[in-house]
Design an enzyme around this catalytic site. Structure first.
Site, short mmCIF file in Angstrom:
data_model
loop_
_atom_site.label_atom_id
_atom_site.label_comp_id
_atom_site.label_asym_id
_atom_site.label_seq_id
_atom_site.Cartn_x
_atom_site.Cartn_y
_atom_site.Cartn_z
N LEU A 103 10.16 -21.37 -3.24
CA LEU A 103 9.31 -20.24 -2.83
C LEU A 103 7.97 -20.35 -3.55
O LEU A 103 7.93 -20.52 -4.77
CB LEU A 103 9.97 -18.91 -3.18
CG LEU A 103 9.10 -17.65 -3.00
CD1 LEU A 103 8.78 -17.40 -1.53
CD2 LEU A 103 9.79 -16.41 -3.60
N HIS A 145 2.26 3.26 -9.02
CA HIS A 145 1.96 1.83 -9.23
C HIS A 145 3.11 1.15 -9.99
O HIS A 145 3.47 0.02 -9.70
CB HIS A 145 0.65 1.66 -9.98
CG HIS A 145 -0.55 2.09 -9.18
ND1 HIS A 145 -0.72 1.75 -7.87
CD2 HIS A 145 -1.62 2.86 -9.50
CE1 HIS A 145 -1.85 2.28 -7.41
NE2 HIS A 145 -2.42 2.96 -8.39
N ASP A 155 0.81 -1.22 0.00
CA ASP A 155 0.00 0.00 0.00
C ASP A 155 0.85 1.27 0.00
O ASP A 155 1.96 1.28 0.52
CB ASP A 155 -0.92 -0.02 1.24
CG ASP A 155 -2.04 1.00 1.13
OD1 ASP A 155 -2.36 1.44 0.01
OD2 ASP A 155 -2.61 1.35 2.19
C1 IPE Z 1 -5.39 -2.53 0.23
O1 IPE Z 1 -5.07 -1.19 -0.01
C2 IPE Z 1 -5.33 -3.31 -1.03
C3 IPE Z 1 -4.00 -3.41 -1.63
C4 IPE Z 1 -2.87 -2.91 -1.16
C5 IPE Z 1 -3.95 -4.13 -2.84
P1 IPE Z 1 -6.21 -0.10 -0.20
O2 IPE Z 1 -5.51 1.20 -0.42
O3 IPE Z 1 -7.17 -0.53 -1.23
O4 IPE Z 1 -6.95 -0.13 1.22
P2 IPE Z 1 -7.81 0.96 1.97
O5 IPE Z 1 -8.82 1.46 0.99
O6 IPE Z 1 -6.85 2.04 2.40
O7 IPE Z 1 -8.39 0.24 3.14
C1 IPE Z 2 -1.62 0.28 -3.28
O1 IPE Z 2 -1.45 1.65 -3.37
C2 IPE Z 2 -1.97 -0.36 -4.59
C3 IPE Z 2 -3.38 -0.75 -4.69
C4 IPE Z 2 -4.26 -0.69 -3.74
C5 IPE Z 2 -3.83 -1.23 -5.96
P1 IPE Z 2 -2.67 2.66 -3.34
O2 IPE Z 2 -3.09 2.87 -4.75
O3 IPE Z 2 -3.73 2.22 -2.42
O4 IPE Z 2 -1.94 3.95 -2.81
P2 IPE Z 2 -2.51 4.98 -1.75
O5 IPE Z 2 -2.94 4.18 -0.56
O6 IPE Z 2 -3.64 5.68 -2.41
O7 IPE Z 2 -1.35 5.86 -1.45
MG MG Z 3 -4.07 2.50 -0.44
#
Ligand code: IPE
Ligand code: IPE
Ligand code: MG
Length: 245
Positions: free
Chosen positions: A136, A42, A25
């Site tokens: 792994l 990303h 995240d």
């Molecule tokens: C959780 O992150 C999902 C992934 C990292 C793939 P999100 O950014 O979607 O989660 P919330 O919305 O902060 O809970």
């Molecule tokens: C995690 O990064 C990737 C996915 C959830 C797909 P985010 O896209 O949630 O990044 P933030 O949390 O908005 O910074």
């Molecule tokens: Mg996020």
């Protein structure tokens, strides 16, 4: 001695967690802070995924589950979802070369029917190609939701009960575990979530009952091998009681 080496020597490599979960995240915030589009975060996150999972294999972790895209992430703007699916596609395309000579089994876990046919074909091909690998196991959670996974198990059991194939009294925790995507794998010992959020966001709801969590404020694209070692080191200092004394 560098910080990296200091941390590295602190880790007890004979008692590593068998299974590590990583909630990748913070990509969007990492990019925003640099004045970049979320998609750039990303892209960097995808590179980081390769670096850190490779490192996990190198130090001797047996199972890694990375949360790449949740069932809830489908609610994001189409352009962002498309960018993420393109990154998955690129990973699947390159995985053959990048995993060549490595003992890595790749499995994609989640609601597959939500993915495009072209992605599905590539996923099936890569899974088949790496099915015999052993050192792994890399579970890539895409279109994954922990609650959805449990709902699917409930449906399977209800169907079997209806057909007289099982007796509801015989359902155990092991029965449930065997119906999860991670059937046959140990539950995650350690779950790592960077980005400052302290929640599971629907990750491994069944499997994480006794997982240890490690949170960090670092955004996923800035996560380092040292952060991983620090998480493992802290994990090794904890006492897991599983409800007993
Ligand atoms: C959780 O992150 C999902 C992934 C990292 C793939 P999100 O950014 O979607 O989660 P919330 O919305 O902060 O809970
Ligand atoms: C995690 O990064 C990737 C996915 C959830 C797909 P985010 O896209 O949630 O990044 P933030 O949390 O908005 O910074
Ligand atoms: Mg996020």
């Amino acid at each position: 001695m560098s910080f990296f080496h200091r941390k590295k020597t602190e880790v007890d490599f004979d008692h590593l967690p068998k299974h590590i979960g990583i909630i990748m995240d913070g990509n969007g915030r990492w990019a925003k802070r640099r004045g970049l589009p979320r998609s750039a975060g990303h892209a960097r996150g995808a590179e980081k995924f390769k670096e850190i999972t490779t490192f996990c294999g190198d130090i001797g972790i047996s199972y890694v589950t990375v949360y790449a895209f949740s069932t809830e992430n489908w609610n994001r703007p189409k352009a962002e979802v498309d960018a993420l699916m393109r990154l998955l596609d690129e990973y699947l395309e390159r995985a053959y070369d990048e995993l060549r000579g490595k003992d890595v089994k790749v499995r994609v876990i989640g609601e597959r029917h939500m993915l495009s046919d072209s992605l599905l074909q590539k996923i099936e091909a890569l899974e088949k190609h790496t099915a015999h690998k052993k050192e792994l196991t890399l579970n890539l959670a895409v279109s994954y939701g922990g609650r959805q996974e449990i709902v699917n198990a409930a449906k399977t059991l209800a169907e079997k009960a209806k057909n007289g194939e099982i007796n509801p009294e015989d359902i155990t925790e092991d029965t449930m575990s065997s119906l999860m995507y991670t059937a046959g794998q140990p539950d995650p010992d350690l779950i790592i979530r960077p980005s400052g959020e302290k929640r599971s966001s629907n990750f491994m709801v069944w499997q994480s009952a006794y997982s240890e969590y490690w949170f960090s404020n670092v955004m996923w694209p800035a996560f380092t091998k040292n952060d991983l070692l620090e998480a493992i080191h802290e994990y090794q200092k904890r006492q897991r009681r599983f409800g007993a004394l």
